[in-house]
Scaffold this active site. Structure first.
Site, mmCIF file in Angstrom:
data_model
loop_
_atom_site.group_PDB
_atom_site.id
_atom_site.type_symbol
_atom_site.label_atom_id
_atom_site.label_comp_id
_atom_site.label_asym_id
_atom_site.label_seq_id
_atom_site.Cartn_x
_atom_site.Cartn_y
_atom_site.Cartn_z
ATOM 1 N N CYS A 1 0.804 -1.221 0.000
ATOM 2 C CA CYS A 1 0.000 0.000 0.000
ATOM 3 C C CYS A 1 0.836 1.268 0.000
ATOM 4 C CB CYS A 1 -0.938 -0.007 1.199
ATOM 5 S SG CYS A 1 -2.002 -1.486 1.274
ATOM 6 N N HIS B 1 -3.436 6.761 2.394
ATOM 7 C CA HIS B 1 -3.847 5.465 1.864
ATOM 8 C C HIS B 1 -5.242 5.142 2.369
ATOM 9 C CE1 HIS B 1 -4.272 1.278 1.108
ATOM 10 N NE2 HIS B 1 -3.968 0.894 2.322
ATOM 11 N N ASN C 1 -10.319 -0.701 -0.271
ATOM 12 C CA ASN C 1 -8.862 -0.630 -0.166
ATOM 13 C C ASN C 1 -8.266 -1.208 -1.448
ATOM 14 O OD1 ASN C 1 -6.138 -1.104 0.358
ATOM 15 N ND2 ASN C 1 -6.469 -1.781 2.462
#
Length: 343
Positions: A122, A268, A299
């Site tokens: 990520c 993020h 996500n």
């Protein structure tokens, strides 16, 4: 002894254009609930996620990347032939080699651009952005295409109550190019490998060799499970909330920026509670626009920051020239934060 001629690059670098691609299929929480014992209210309260996008067989890592990259190149006002390097961050391209970046560079019509993949979870977009800045300033490429792309639906265990609702698919891209003034600040990045077990792939690929199948996990119907991403939710949450706010502040300090100077915060998109906690810890003023793209995108790992950036600009919630703090963090555990000027 001959002296090596010094490199001649640009004085600085900035993001010139951004593009995004979200798969056409929108998946509400109700679909996730078909295989886990939970509720829509629980998923929303724990993560903030209402829907996510899942890719079709045709929406491959390469195909989504080409779509997002084409938009970023157009937004930057350049042509594909001007791209000198393609950096792709992904953990869901299943061919060990060659790098998917080479296929993307070819399909875009670049002039034999350097192309390679990176694996930084990520935080991958931040890693790629830092590499791109270095290439532009060093002079090895005038324009660098940075892509974050994932098909995390391929790595999701739909029977895992802790993660089944988290992940989505998509691609985000930016073009980094020359600038007279700094448009990308110093990067604060690092890793904490002693915590690598908190986010990981359930089983390595070599466990699928003939003869080792008996040791693989099975689903509720007795079938061998494909590897998936798993995590220790509470440990990751605590690390992100307490440690990543410190990293974000370090990035502000490195850029000579205070929270009052910020226009936009693009973290993020892992969990809306993490985002809200970071906003509180950093004491961001009310005028700062905060990306919460996770609500409808989920996500998307390396794709989450550029996708959130693209949406904020497209909706007018952010504008060209705004000063934004971006921070990515995830499996490794790894992290990267910097301050950028929006394209």
């Amino acid at each position: 002894m001959p002296k090596i001629k010094p490199s001649k690059g640009a004085p600085s670098a900035r993001i010139l254009g951004v593009g995004g691609y979200r798969p056409t299929r929108v998946v509400p929480n109700e679909v996730i609930l078909e295989k886990i014992d939970s509720s829509d209210e629980w998923i929303r309260s724990r993560s903030g996620i209402e829907t996510r996008h899942w890719a079709s067989p045709e929406e491959t890592v390469a195909a989504m990347s080409v779509e997002a990259a084409g938009k970023a190149i157009a937004d930057a006002g350049i042509t594909a032939e001007q791209i000198g390097a393609v950096v792709v961050s992904t953990v869901s391209h299943f061919s060990q080699t060659p790098a998917v970046a080479t296929e993307i560079a070819d399909k875009l019509g670049t002039d034999k651009a350097a192309a390679f993949d990176i694996s930084a979870g990520c935080a991958g977009f931040g890693y790629g952005l830092t590499l791109a800045k270095g290439m532009v300033v060093e002079g090895s490429a005038e324009h660098v295409l940075v892509i974050g792309v994932e098909r995390l639906s391929d790595l999701t265990d739909l029977e895992d109550r802790a993660t089944a609702f988290l992940f989505g698919d998509g691609a985000g891209a930016v073009v980094v190019g020359p600038s007279q003034e700094p448009g990308i600040g110093p990067t604060v990045w690092g890793s904490e490998g002693d915590k690598s077990e908190t986010i990981k792939q359930t089983v390595p690929w070599d466990r699928f060799r003939v003869g080792d199948l008996a040791h693989l996990p099975l689903d509720s119907e007795g079938n061998v499970k494909f590897p998936a991403i798993t995590q220790e939710g509470q440990a990751v949450f605590r690390w992100a909330v307490f440690e990543m706010a410190k990293v974000a502040q370090q990035a502000l300090d490195a850029a000579g920026i205070t929270p009052d100077d910020l226009d936009v915060f693009i973290p993020h998109q892992a969990n809306v509670r993490i985002i809200d906690s970071m906003v509180k810890t950093l004491k961001l003023p009310e005028h700062v626009t905060v990306a919460r793209d996770i609500r409808t995108t989920g996500n998307t790992s390396a794709a989450s920051i550029p996708l959130a950036m693209e949406r904020l600009l497209a909706t007018g919630e952010a504008k060209s020239g705004d000063t934004a703090l971006v921070i990515g963090f995830g499996a490794g555990l790894v992290y990267a934060a910097t301050v950028v000027t929006l394209p």
